[in-house]
Design a protein around this motif. Sequence first.
Motif, PDB file in Angstrom:
ATOM      1  N   TYR A   1     -20.525 -90.155  45.414  1.00 24.43           N
ATOM      2  CA  TYR A   1     -19.845 -88.949  45.872  1.00 24.43           C
ATOM      3  C   TYR A   1     -18.858 -88.447  44.826  1.00 24.43           C
ATOM      4  N   PHE A   2     -18.799 -87.128  44.719  1.00 22.02           N
ATOM      5  CA  PHE A   2     -17.833 -86.464  43.857  1.00 22.02           C
ATOM      6  C   PHE A   2     -16.846 -85.740  44.756  1.00 22.02           C
ATOM      7  N   HIS A   3     -15.545 -85.853  44.465  1.00 22.38           N
ATOM      8  CA  HIS A   3     -14.492 -85.173  45.220  1.00 22.38           C
ATOM      9  C   HIS A   3     -13.750 -84.234  44.272  1.00 22.38           C
TER      10      HIS A   3
ATOM     11  N   ILE B   1     -12.785 -68.122  49.253  1.00 22.36           N
ATOM     12  CA  ILE B   1     -11.482 -68.702  48.894  1.00 22.36           C
ATOM     13  C   ILE B   1     -10.518 -67.546  48.669  1.00 22.36           C
ATOM     14  N   ALA B   2      -9.418 -67.545  49.405  1.00 25.47           N
ATOM     15  CA  ALA B   2      -8.395 -66.495  49.260  1.00 25.47           C
ATOM     16  C   ALA B   2      -7.837 -66.509  47.843  1.00 25.47           C
ATOM     17  N   ASP B   3      -7.171 -65.432  47.460  1.00 26.44           N
ATOM     18  CA  ASP B   3      -6.526 -65.347  46.147  1.00 26.44           C
ATOM     19  C   ASP B   3      -5.056 -65.022  46.373  1.00 26.44           C
ATOM     20  N   PRO B   4      -4.133 -65.991  46.264  1.00 25.42           N
ATOM     21  CA  PRO B   4      -4.347 -67.379  45.876  1.00 25.42           C
ATOM     22  C   PRO B   4      -4.867 -68.216  47.049  1.00 25.42           C
ATOM     23  N   GLY B   5      -5.661 -69.229  46.719  1.00 28.46           N
ATOM     24  CA  GLY B   5      -6.200 -70.122  47.735  1.00 28.46           C
ATOM     25  C   GLY B   5      -6.913 -71.294  47.087  1.00 28.46           C
ATOM     26  N   SER B   6      -7.372 -72.218  47.928  1.00 34.17           N
ATOM     27  CA  SER B   6      -8.038 -73.415  47.422  1.00 34.17           C
ATOM     28  C   SER B   6      -9.013 -73.929  48.468  1.00 34.17           C
ATOM     29  N   ARG B   7      -9.950 -74.720  47.987  1.00 34.28           N
ATOM     30  CA  ARG B   7     -10.929 -75.318  48.901  1.00 34.28           C
ATOM     31  C   ARG B   7     -11.452 -76.606  48.269  1.00 34.28           C
ATOM     32  N   GLY B   8     -11.539 -77.648  49.080  1.00 35.76           N
ATOM     33  CA  GLY B   8     -12.048 -78.931  48.618  1.00 35.76           C
ATOM     34  C   GLY B   8     -13.550 -79.041  48.812  1.00 35.76           C
ATOM     35  N   PHE B   9     -14.170 -79.858  47.968  1.00 33.95           N
ATOM     36  CA  PHE B   9     -15.613 -80.079  48.034  1.00 33.95           C
ATOM     37  C   PHE B   9     -15.903 -81.556  47.832  1.00 33.95           C
TER      38      PHE B   9
END
Length: 125
Positions: free
Chosen positions: A43-45, A27-35
Amino acid sequence: MSEDAPAERVRVWKTPAGVALCAEGDIADPGSRGFVLQIGEAYFHGFVVRKDGEVAGWIDRCPHAGFPLAVELDRYLTPDGSLILCGWHGAVFDPLSGACTGGPCAGGRLTPWLVEASGGVIRTA
């Protein structure tokens, strides 16, 4: 002719501790990623933000209308990486505190998802 509708996914709002999500450098800084994690039949989002060397996890649900925040995969931040953006209604949130700083849910906040970075790996806490 009758067609069965697909079964609705059951959602859960917590995850077990110690689940490895990704390398911190993924994950870049700043950055984001979904799981999306499958926990039994449910399911958890959630998503993780990395900013200023810190990581924060959030349940992927806008407090305004209950929708997932990202319209595009892993695009949770504003283009300059300074804020989390709800792509549906334009609400913006501080990436590390989850506080809504503008838009239709001003005064609200995102629901935390406990994560930690240790040894170069981001895990659930």
